[in-house]
Scaffold this active site. Structure first.
Site, mmCIF file in Angstrom:
data_model
loop_
_atom_site.group_PDB
_atom_site.id
_atom_site.type_symbol
_atom_site.label_atom_id
_atom_site.label_comp_id
_atom_site.label_asym_id
_atom_site.label_seq_id
_atom_site.Cartn_x
_atom_site.Cartn_y
_atom_site.Cartn_z
ATOM 1 N N ARG A 22 0.104 -1.089 0.093
ATOM 2 C CA ARG A 22 -0.114 0.102 -0.701
ATOM 3 C C ARG A 22 1.369 0.956 0.277
ATOM 4 O O ARG A 22 0.833 2.084 -0.588
ATOM 5 C CB ARG A 22 -0.915 -0.136 1.401
ATOM 6 C CG ARG A 22 -1.890 -0.962 0.808
ATOM 7 C CD ARG A 22 -2.893 -1.111 2.424
ATOM 8 N NE ARG A 22 -1.915 -1.133 3.714
ATOM 9 C CZ ARG A 22 -2.090 -0.701 4.304
ATOM 10 N NH1 ARG A 22 -3.767 -0.289 5.648
ATOM 11 N NH2 ARG A 22 -1.165 -1.125 5.763
ATOM 12 N N ASN A 40 -6.439 -2.933 2.301
ATOM 13 C CA ASN A 40 -5.969 -4.405 1.926
ATOM 14 C C ASN A 40 -7.377 -4.988 2.237
ATOM 15 O O ASN A 40 -8.430 -4.667 2.769
ATOM 16 C CB ASN A 40 -5.291 -5.071 3.788
ATOM 17 C CG ASN A 40 -3.844 -4.421 3.511
ATOM 18 O OD1 ASN A 40 -3.310 -4.627 2.269
ATOM 19 N ND2 ASN A 40 -3.391 -4.028 4.282
#
Length: 94
Positions: A22, A40
Site C-alpha cells: 500500500r 487491504n
C-alpha cells in the site's frame, strides 16, 4: 495529445499484504499524478481505486502487476468505473 480521463478499480492478488504494497502503491500513484485510494482486503488481496489521465492509469496498472520488492502478484483484476468522484489526492484507507 490525449487528455482522456479514466478511473478503474484494481484488485491485486498474491502475496501483497505485509510487504509494504500500500505504501509503495501510494508513492507510485502520486508520482503519476493519480488520485484515489488503496486498501487491504480481508481475503489477503489489495484493492486500488485509481483516477487520472488515461496513460497514467494504464501505467499504474502495469506497475501494480509488478508490485514492490517482496510482493508476488499472481493476478490483477481491473474494472472500469464510468461515473466517479475522486478525492483530491491518493491515500491509504482502512
Amino acid at each position: 495529445m490525449n487528455d482522456r480521463k479514466r478511473a478503474v478499480q484494481a484488485c491485486v492478488h498474491g502475496r501483497v499484504q505485509g510487504v509494504g504494497y500500500r505504501m509503495w502503491a501510494r508513492g507510485e500513484a502520486a508520482g503519476l499524478g493519480l488520485v484515489g485510494w488503496v486498501r487491504n482486503e480481508r481475503d489477503g488481496s489489495v484493492t486500488a481505486w485509481l483516477a487520472g489521465a488515461d496513460a497514467a492509469v494504464s501505467s499504474m496498472i502495469e506497475r501494480l502487476r509488478q508490485g514492490p520488492a517482496g510482493a508476488s502478484v499472481t493476478r490483477v483484476d481491473v474494472e472500469e468505473i464510468e461515473t466517479w468522484t475522486a478525492p483530491g489526492d491518493f491515500r491509504i484507507v482502512a
